[in-house]
Structures are given as structure tokens and as C-alpha cells.
Write a protein that holds these residues in place. Sequence first.
Motif, mmCIF file in Angstrom:
data_model
loop_
_atom_site.group_PDB
_atom_site.id
_atom_site.type_symbol
_atom_site.label_atom_id
_atom_site.label_comp_id
_atom_site.label_asym_id
_atom_site.label_seq_id
_atom_site.Cartn_x
_atom_site.Cartn_y
_atom_site.Cartn_z
ATOM 1 N N LEU A 274 45.132 79.966 22.697
ATOM 2 C CA LEU A 274 46.561 79.783 22.421
ATOM 3 C C LEU A 274 47.164 78.728 23.341
ATOM 4 N N ALA A 277 46.181 75.351 22.115
ATOM 5 C CA ALA A 277 46.939 75.018 20.902
ATOM 6 C C ALA A 277 48.345 74.554 21.261
ATOM 7 N N ARG A 278 48.982 75.225 22.223
ATOM 8 C CA ARG A 278 50.323 74.804 22.643
ATOM 9 C C ARG A 278 50.265 73.388 23.221
ATOM 10 N N CYS A 282 50.768 72.689 18.656
ATOM 11 C CA CYS A 282 50.740 73.605 17.517
ATOM 12 C C CYS A 282 51.808 74.687 17.676
ATOM 13 N N GLU A 284 53.772 78.300 17.187
ATOM 14 C CA GLU A 284 53.371 79.698 17.234
ATOM 15 C C GLU A 284 53.162 80.241 15.825
ATOM 16 N N GLU A 287 48.591 78.274 14.726
ATOM 17 C CA GLU A 287 47.615 77.631 15.599
ATOM 18 C C GLU A 287 46.342 77.215 14.856
#
Length: 558
Positions: A274, A277-278, A282, A284, A287
Motif C-alpha cells: 500500500l 502504491a501511494r 495510486c 485508495e 491500488e
Amino acid sequence: MNTTARYAAAVLALLLMTGCATASSAVPARERPADAPLTVRVDSGRLHGVATGKARRFLGVPYAKPPTGALRWAPPQPPEPWDGVREATASGSKCPQSTPGAKPSTNEDCLFLDVTTPRRQAPGTKLPVMVWWHGGGFTRDSGSDYNAERMAEQGDVIVVTVNYRLGILGYLGLPGLPGSGNFGFADQIATLKWARRNAAAFGGDPDNLTVFGQSAGAMSACALLTSPAAEGLVDKAVISSGSCRLDWPTGGLFPGAPAHSPYVPLRRGQGDGLAAARELGCAEGEELACLRSKPVAELLPKTQQFADHLAHGTALLPVHPATALRTGAFAKVPVISGGNHDEARSFVAGAMAFDPKLITARTYPELLRRAFGDRADEVGARYPLSKYPSAGLAWATVTTDRSWACRTLAGNRQFAAHTTVYPYEFADPDAPDVNQLRVPEVPQGAAHATELPSLFDLHGVDLLRGGPQRELSRQLTGYWTRFAHTGNPNHDGAPHWPSMPKATPGAAGAAGAAGAAGDRVLRFVPGAVASADFAADHQCRFWDTFDPVNARGAAGRD
């Protein structure tokens, strides 16, 4: 991941990617009246290979569909069958990776393997199959870098060298994503299944399969033995510089890096996914779709964040491999397990080449304090700077003994409580410098990966020098391939290699009832292959006091 940890991961991956070798016949020469056929049929179609002076090779063979599109971050799927005869004369693409000084590989169509057999075989031959899992910190390298012709020809075995997904593409985790953190591991398992299904096509025995690996490949092979997938899949394992018990204290792999092991809890792996991805922009809840839409080149800068990132708490790896060793929950197959006498010298030299101020006489006490807390003075007394030519060599000895050597011994004790283990140490003081590090304060000796020239030609290059190294290579490969044939590495004309005695839990002494015999290994030195007191050389009785149950094979921190 902080900047220091990223530098550490980069140095680790660079150092774990190297390898080279040669081989030796471990079994009586068979009568091979004719060249083996260059056209064979596997379960996906017909292959046409190539003959060399020593071997028959089938290169660039797909064992799974390209992991692209919806198959990016999905378990490997069987390859598409093909019509006609597929030319298998060139290796396939490396899996995506970045290598310093080289153009990045970005081709996701990379799930290939190379098969190497003796050139000449008798009709009806059923040779052992050895499947090689390469190292590279789970972020670099490929099976095609390891030319296995000498091993196949001299050892009378079939060698399968394989690619598997790496870095962010191999070990990403996300909540709700099936297979999270295990995609590269699933690829490796798929290569074993492929080898069993197709062994007979190459003159191999599908009921005699050995997995062998080094560094990340050995960590994976050890993990495999603790996986439900191992049942009925492998018959033997060779684990080189990659024990299930391997871990590093704070700064033990690179100054400033946090304490860690190669295996991470699934929840942490998902959290790291996660976070990546951030960082890649990307949103929430989106992702997976977002990451699947991105080109490989955009993902590669994050791949080092997934070095040493094999997830447990999953269907393929239910518990931490160290826990499985402690409880005896692993496949009870014969094992060769060991490492190199000077493992950490490559990592320490890499850190010093990056920044000479990281490891000095001034920083040495702080390195000890960060790693060992209120017991730092005890470690400093055992490893005083006055005993070593440099602070780098002192720190390399500490981290070799604590993180590599004695953790391997602890794991071997746990294996030996349930199965047959042949422990070893590679200790050529003038081994080929596969890591190409030129730091005078830390001579490389038998550093991490330096045994590989005794087993393979890296990129087809023989790095061995002189008769004694070639004889050591002949012996080493003889043991490995005899083990593949029979599960016992001993053979005529070679020094006897005893298996590790079974320790009695709770018995007196650091190794239980096995006593000093349980602390000995077969040490590989040119011209002097012999039994050696491994525990004494690496001060493992001292390190056992940091984790006392190591001594009786019970377990330490997982």
C-alpha cells in the motif's frame, strides 16, 4: 523504507547477484553410445535444442504464461501450447530488474528456464534432475546467468536453471490480493512441477528431483521445505548461504538498516505494498488496478523496497520458516546446508565502498551498541579491534559469525533432529572475487557467493584459477551431484563427509548429546578438504547465549 535501508537493499541485491563454476563426475561413467536427441516433446509442445562439446541444452523454454495484464500479480499459469517445433537455442528475457551500470530489463515475459543435460546418454537413461534457484536479493539475476554444462556432463545429471519474478513484481502484497507476497515463490514452485512433469523427455527421473539454491534462492529453497507445496515435490535440497534461521540485527546487513529477516508477515507485506502504491500515485481502493496499469519502468524504482520480502502467513508459507524448523513442520528430505567462511566481507566492503566513514575504529563501538544493546561490551570483548587489521574486518567477522554462520548452525541442528543433514563450509581464502570489490581494509577471502565458480560458469566464463581450485571444484561438484543421485554425497575418491549427529533436546552441552561432533562441518579449502570445528571457529557457543535454545535445536526469535 528510509534512505539508509534503501541503500542497504541496493548493496545487498548487487552483492547477491554474482556466481560462476565448474564440475566433476560423482558417479561411475555410464556408457553413452550416442548423442541424445536434440528434438524432444514436453507437455506444451516440441522443442529443438543445441549441442555443445559437453552438453545438450534447451534454452528459453516457457514454464508459465507471461505474467502481464491481469496476470501481473497473479499465480503463474501453465504456458500456452505451441504447434510445430519451437527453437530452444537462446535463453529468454531476464525478469524485470535494474543492475548498476547496465540497461534495466523491463520485459515481463520472462518466465523461462534452461535445461542442460549430458550430450551423450544411453537409451532408457533416468538421470537425477537438479533445479537451480538463483540468488540476487530477490531483486536481480536470472537462471540463464548460470551455465551448467560442466555440472551436467561431469556429474551425469540434468540441471534446470530458472527465472522467477523479482522485486515489486514478485513480492508485492495488497489486502485482498490472492497470492500476496508470494508470486516469485509461486513461480519457483511452478518450475519444480514443470521439471517433474517433463523430466522423462530429457532422460531424467521424475521421481528424483533436487532443488538447490544460493542466497535468495537458498532462502526460498529452505522456505519451500516448510511449505505444504513441498509434499511429494522435492526429494532433496541443497541450501547455500540461506538458512531459514538467517536474520540480521540492526545494522548487521548495512550500517543503519533495521533488524530484519528475509521473511515478512503478510500484514507487513500488504502494508508495504500500500505504501508503494501511494508513492506511485495510486488512489485508495484502486491500488491493484492502478499498479497494473503502470509501465514496468515506473515500477522498477520501487523494486528494492521488496528485497528480502517473502511473505509468510499465506497458503504457500503458513508460518515463518524458522518457526517451522523449530517445531519440525517441514519436509523430511535429505539436506546439504552450509555457507562461506567470510560471508559478510562482501557486504561490509560494499558499505565501505559506498561511504568509507560508515565503518571505522570510531564508529565500531556504536555499530556494536546499535546491534547488541546492553551486551555490546561483551561482543566487543570477544571481537576487539586490536585483534583485526581494520575495523571493517572486525565488523565483518562479527556479522558473519552472528548472522550467517551461527544461524546456519542453529538451523542445521533443527534439521538434524528430524532428517539427514550434511553441513559444510566453503573456505577458499583466495576464492574468485565474484563481487568485484576493491577495499584493501577488507580482503574478500571466501565471501558471499565466491563458491559459485566451483559449480557454474557465470555467463559462460570460467573464473577458476590454477590446479588446486579446479580440484576443489571437482570435489565440490562431485559431492553435489552424488547427493542428487543418492541422497548421500559420499563417493569413492573423496574425503568422507559425515552427516550431522542428531542432538538430544535438553541434553548437556551446547549441541546436546551430539557434543563437539555436532559442531563440525566438512570444510572446503583447496588441497585441504577436511572436517573442521565450525562452532569454535565462529564462536557459536558465545552466540548461543544470545539465543540459548539454538544450542538444543529449539528455536530463537522467528
